[in-house]
Design a protein around this motif. Structure first.
Motif, PDB file in Angstrom:
ATOM      1  N   SER A   1      42.930  55.753  57.701  1.00  0.00           N
ATOM      2  CA  SER A   1      42.838  56.118  56.392  1.00  0.00           C
ATOM      3  C   SER A   1      43.400  57.480  56.198  1.00  0.00           C
ATOM      4  CB  SER A   1      41.620  55.868  55.815  1.00  0.00           C
ATOM      5  OG  SER A   1      41.434  56.544  54.281  1.00  0.00           O
TER       6      SER A   1
ATOM      7  N   ARG B   1      42.617  59.560  53.678  1.00  0.00           N
ATOM      8  CA  ARG B   1      41.625  60.402  52.939  1.00  0.00           C
ATOM      9  C   ARG B   1      40.375  60.696  54.004  1.00  0.00           C
ATOM     10  NH1 ARG B   1      40.522  57.734  47.204  1.00  0.00           N
ATOM     11  NH2 ARG B   1      42.793  56.798  46.724  1.00  0.00           N
TER      12      ARG B   1
ATOM     13  N   HIS C   1      39.132  43.987  45.649  1.00  0.00           N
ATOM     14  CA  HIS C   1      38.967  45.380  45.327  1.00  0.00           C
ATOM     15  C   HIS C   1      40.591  45.718  44.637  1.00  0.00           C
ATOM     16  CE1 HIS C   1      38.052  49.597  45.082  1.00  0.00           C
ATOM     17  NE2 HIS C   1      39.277  49.835  45.890  1.00  0.00           N
ATOM     18  N   ARG C   2      40.526  46.017  43.374  1.00  0.00           N
ATOM     19  CA  ARG C   2      41.697  46.618  42.941  1.00  0.00           C
ATOM     20  C   ARG C   2      41.623  48.094  42.834  1.00  0.00           C
ATOM     21  NH1 ARG C   2      43.219  46.722  36.620  1.00  0.00           N
ATOM     22  NH2 ARG C   2      45.425  46.935  36.925  1.00  0.00           N
ATOM     23  N   SER C   3      42.886  48.270  43.359  1.00  0.00           N
ATOM     24  CA  SER C   3      43.214  49.998  43.360  1.00  0.00           C
ATOM     25  C   SER C   3      44.444  49.951  42.329  1.00  0.00           C
ATOM     26  CB  SER C   3      44.027  50.333  44.924  1.00  0.00           C
ATOM     27  OG  SER C   3      43.054  50.151  45.850  1.00  0.00           O
ATOM     28  N   VAL C   4      44.165  51.362  41.665  1.00  0.00           N
ATOM     29  CA  VAL C   4      45.277  51.643  40.581  1.00  0.00           C
ATOM     30  C   VAL C   4      45.712  53.157  40.844  1.00  0.00           C
ATOM     31  CG1 VAL C   4      45.717  52.124  38.281  1.00  0.00           C
ATOM     32  CG2 VAL C   4      44.040  50.078  38.943  1.00  0.00           C
ATOM     33  N   TRP C   5      46.928  53.542  40.698  1.00  0.00           N
ATOM     34  CA  TRP C   5      47.360  54.823  40.877  1.00  0.00           C
ATOM     35  C   TRP C   5      48.689  55.113  40.069  1.00  0.00           C
ATOM     36  CZ3 TRP C   5      48.032  50.864  44.364  1.00  0.00           C
ATOM     37  CH2 TRP C   5      49.205  50.528  44.783  1.00  0.00           C
TER      38      TRP C   5
ATOM     39  N   SER D   1      49.355  48.898  40.934  1.00  0.00           N
ATOM     40  CA  SER D   1      48.041  48.440  41.076  1.00  0.00           C
ATOM     41  C   SER D   1      48.178  47.543  42.246  1.00  0.00           C
ATOM     42  CB  SER D   1      47.167  47.809  40.158  1.00  0.00           C
ATOM     43  OG  SER D   1      47.936  46.753  39.723  1.00  0.00           O
ATOM     44  N   ARG D   2      47.059  47.036  43.077  1.00  0.00           N
ATOM     45  CA  ARG D   2      46.998  46.281  44.139  1.00  0.00           C
ATOM     46  C   ARG D   2      45.916  45.709  44.126  1.00  0.00           C
ATOM     47  NH1 ARG D   2      48.253  49.535  48.714  1.00  0.00           N
ATOM     48  NH2 ARG D   2      45.813  49.540  48.955  1.00  0.00           N
TER      49      ARG D   2
ATOM     50  N   ASP E   1      43.390  44.063  46.887  1.00  0.00           N
ATOM     51  CA  ASP E   1      42.996  43.936  48.419  1.00  0.00           C
ATOM     52  C   ASP E   1      41.824  43.000  48.457  1.00  0.00           C
ATOM     53  OD1 ASP E   1      44.940  45.554  49.371  1.00  0.00           O
ATOM     54  OD2 ASP E   1      43.434  47.189  48.935  1.00  0.00           O
TER      55      ASP E   1
END
Length: 135
Positions: free
Chosen positions: A22, A24, A84-88, A104-105, A107
């Motif tokens: 990862s 981060r 889990h939704r990721s937004v950027w 967004s994606r 997972d």
């Protein structure tokens, strides 16, 4: 009835799991896809089979190690987890006004794993291995 955020998928791995670090947290992340079949009857009365590929993500460090050690292409597994939704903001795509687009994606994050197809059925939950006893 309470709303729940979980899924269960039974299928086969499409390729060997892939481990990355990862950006981060500098912790391992494993990704693989599971093929699941959907069987239905068409309008003509014929039985049809459709294969869907589900992208699975593993964040737990010990579970990542177990996936890399035991899973191979074609392994039959039951995966239990949550979505889990990721937004950027996009760094490359812009809207008509030149502003960054929101992307967004979703997972499918694995929390529990059952490996099938061997003489011993292994269930992995919360980073421990339990082998059922034969009676």
């Amino acid at each position: 009835m309470r709303a729940r955020n979980n899924f269960t998928a039974i299928g086969h791995l499409g390729q060997a799991p892939e481990m990355r670090t990862s950006a981060r947290s500098q912790k391992p992340v494993v990704r693989f896809s599971v093929a699941v079949n959907h069987v239905y009857v068409s309008d003509k009365g014929e039985r049809q089979r459709q294969t869907e590929w589900l992208p699975i993500v593993v964040f737990r460090e010990k579970l990542c190690d177990i996936c890399m050690k035991y899973l191979r292409k074609g392994s039959e597994v039951t995966v239990v987890g949550h979505m889990h939704r990721s937004v950027w903001e996009s760094s490359t795509r812009k809207d008509a006004d030149g502003k960054p687009m929101i992307e967004s994606r979703i997972d499918l994050v694995m929390d529990d794993l059952v490996m099938h197809g061997s003489s011993r059925r292994l269930r992995i939950r919360d980073c421990s291995i339990c082998v059922p006893r034969r009676r």
